[in-house]
Structures are given as structure tokens and as C-alpha cells.
Design an enzyme around this catalytic site. Structure first.
Site, PDB file in Angstrom:
ATOM      1  N   HIS A 151      -3.603  -5.700   0.995  1.00 36.03           N
ATOM      2  CA  HIS A 151      -2.995  -5.945   2.306  1.00 36.03           C
ATOM      3  C   HIS A 151      -3.006  -7.435   2.666  1.00 36.03           C
ATOM      4  CE1 HIS A 151      -2.494  -1.798   3.739  1.00 36.03           C
ATOM      5  NE2 HIS A 151      -3.564  -1.516   3.021  1.00 36.03           N
ATOM      6  N   GLU A 211      -1.249  -8.896   4.768  1.00 37.28           N
ATOM      7  CA  GLU A 211      -1.033  -9.076   6.213  1.00 37.28           C
ATOM      8  C   GLU A 211      -2.336  -9.085   6.996  1.00 37.28           C
ATOM      9  OE1 GLU A 211      -0.617  -6.326   4.559  1.00 37.28           O
ATOM     10  OE2 GLU A 211      -0.942  -4.526   5.775  1.00 37.28           O
ATOM     11  N   CYS A 262       0.836  -1.200   0.000  1.00 34.30           N
ATOM     12  CA  CYS A 262       0.000   0.000   0.000  1.00 34.30           C
ATOM     13  C   CYS A 262       0.878   1.260   0.000  1.00 34.30           C
ATOM     14  CB  CYS A 262      -0.973  -0.054   1.174  1.00 34.30           C
ATOM     15  SG  CYS A 262      -2.394   1.023   0.965  1.00 34.30           S
TER      16      CYS A 262
END
Lengths: 80, 222
Positions: free
Chosen positions: B196, B198, B86
Site C-alpha cells: 500500500h 498510499e 491490493c
């Protein structure tokens, strides 16, 4: 003191969604004659001293290193 | 495998990234503040998401000029793996570690939702635990994720298999050219992506489709 104005604009062919939105808003306000709008940025920079050639070289380096992303943007430097 | 997370003012996904790396690798990553000029010996350096320097000037532009980024560039040159997610992707582009630029979403809206990604190249060090063409779920949350590169650059990165992830099944959230969601460097050791991974690594997240990216990068077998 040398006063300079740097103008950063999107290169031709790079889509400008913000310019498009502004263009639409101008149309909504009744400005029918607007062909297109491109949004850019203006930086007013004051350089200490009187060395005009040195200032121009510095300003160019500032544009290349930070103020413009030359992948998508052009810049111009005006010292009145 | 040792990892490090780069910290800059205005990032806000650093704790998620640290949690993901800790959970998956079993070891907490080192953290490296923006003023550091050296990064300790690690196998993976991660630049997380957020809004470094308030997105002033251009997203990632100011962060990319901080001392730590010179250290990251040097590590990348040595072949150390570097991941930018990002805002981290925006910073890698602004630092010149990846080609192209990220522009305002064509919708002009901040988009926070789940998208589908196609693994466009499963041959990279970041994607080897996925299969070629695999469709995965992944969250996105950004305002400036609209990938752009000039025709010549685009042809080059497409020709060299540098597109690692594409938005799939009509879920392109930002108008990215060729549905590009993530690209690797020519050498393949630097990956930047807008989504994302994660935030999708365990059942509590509602899925674990992002986990294989970290396992690939950390050399953990599938």
C-alpha cells in the site's frame, strides 16, 4: 429443470496452502495414511428448461467466465 | 494530471487512496461507481484495496465482472495508466488486465506489517522517480497476496522487465513466486501491486517512500 454439479480444483503444480494445512490437521487427528489433500470448490447449479446440450454449453461458459480462474484452476461439469 | 478512483462495495482503502491522490496531485480524484459504463477523460485510474464483494468466490473475481471494469479495460487499451493496489491488484488479474493469479498466503495468515521492496524496474511510468534497485519501505495488509504464474508466463514477464517491485531483504510476507510484489502490463501502463504505497506518503505516516510512485504516475518531477 437440469441439475448440474461443477467441481473446481487447483491445477497440478499450483501450491495449495489450505490443502496442506488440512493434511496436517488430519495427521494430527491420527489419520496416518493421508498422502495429500487438495482443496477445491463445488457449485450445484439448476438450469431452467430441458435443453441438455444448451445447458452444458452455458455451464462451460459460466466456468470459463466466472466460476473458475483457469490460470490456476481446472473445472469439470457433471449432469447426472 | 487528472485521476479517478473506482469504487466497489467492500473496498475500504478508497478514502486513503483519495487522500493520497488529492495531497500529491493537488486535485481531488473523480470517483467512479461500479455500475458506470464510461470513465471520464483522466490520466490515471486507480482501483484501491479492500474486500470487494466480501472476497466471495475468489478475491476480486466478482468485482472484475462489474460494468466499470469493462470501461477500465477499454481505457487501458487506449493507453491510460491504471493502478491497482491490493484488492485492486487482485481485480486487475481477475479482469485479465495483468497475467497470473494471487493465492492464499503460504502462512495461511492475514499479514499486516511493513515490508521492504526492491524497485526491480525503475523504467516504468509508475517507478521512474525511483532508482533501479532502490530499497523502499511499504506496508502490506492482505490474506491473498501469494503471486503465481505458470513457468512460461513467469519467464515472459521476467524477461520483459514486467516485475516492477519485489519483496526484499527476506521480507516476502506471502510466498510469492520470485518475491514478486508488483507487475506491470506488457505495454507498461497498468501496474498492480499488493503493498500500500498510499499509506506511506508523508511524515505523519512515518515515512514517504510510497510518494514517488504517485509522483511518477502523475508526471510530477522528482
Amino acid at each position: 429443470m437440469i441439475k448440474a454439479r461443477i467441481t473446481v480444483t487447483l491445477k497440478n503444480g499450483v501450491l495449495d496452502p489450505q490443502g496442506k494445512a488440512i493434511e496436517g490437521a488430519l495427521g494430527a487427528l491420527g489419520f496416518d495414511g493421508v498422502g495429500s489433500v487438495r482443496q477445491g470448490k463445488v457449485f450445484d447449479v439448476e438450469i431452467q428448461g430441458t435443453d441438455r446440450a444448451g445447458a452444458e454449453a452455458d455451464l462451460k461458459a459460466m466456468c470459463e467466465k466466472l466460476l473458475a480462474n483457469t490460470v490456476i484452476e481446472n473445472y469439470s461439469i457433471a449432469i447426472p | 494530471m487528472k485521476s479517478a478512483v473506482v469504487l466497489l462495495p467492500g473496498l475500504n482503502r478508497d478514502r486513503d487512496m483519495i487522500a493520497a491522490l488529492t495531497r500529491i496531485s493537488g486535485t481531488a480524484p473523480l470517483t467512479v461507481w461500479q455500475t458506470e459504463t464510461q470513465i471520464p477523460a483522466v490520466d490515471l485510474i486507480v482501483i484501491p484495496g479492500g474486500f470487494s464483494y466480501g472476497d466471495y468466490l475468489r478475491c476480486g473475481a466478482i468485482a472484475a465482472r462489474m460494468p466499470v471494469m469493462r470501461a477500465v479495460a477499454e481505457k487501458a487499451r487506449q493507453g491510460v495508466m491504471v493502478l491497482g493496489v491490493c484488492n485492486g491488484f487482485q481485480i486487475l488479474l481477475e479482469a485479465g488486465l495483468l497475467p497470473g493469479a494471487l493465492m492464499r498466503n503460504t502462512s495461511l495468515k492475514f499479514v499486516c506489517r511493513e515490508v521492504k521492496l526492491e524497485v526491480a524496474n525503475a523504467g516504468t511510468a509508475f517507478t521512474r522517480n525511483y532508482s533501479q534497485g532502490q530499497i523502499i519501505r511499504c506496508p502490506v495488509a492482505h490474506h491473498d497476496g501469494n503471486y503465481f504464474a505458470d513457468a512460461e508466463t513467469l519467464a515472459r514477464i521476467e524477461g520483459q522487465g514486467q516485475v516492477a517491485f519485489r519483496y526484499a531483504e527476506g521480507t516476502n510476507p506471502n510466498g510469492s513466486i520470485n518475491d514478486i510484489a508488483g507487475i506491470v502490463s506488457e505495454r507498461g501502463n497498468v501496474l498492480g501491486l499488493m503493498p500500500h504505497p498510499e499509506n506511506l506518503i508523508e511524515a505523519a505516516h512515518g515515512g514517504a517512500d510510497g510518494r514517488a510512485l504517485f509522483e511518477s504516475a502523475l508526471g510530477i518531477a522528482a
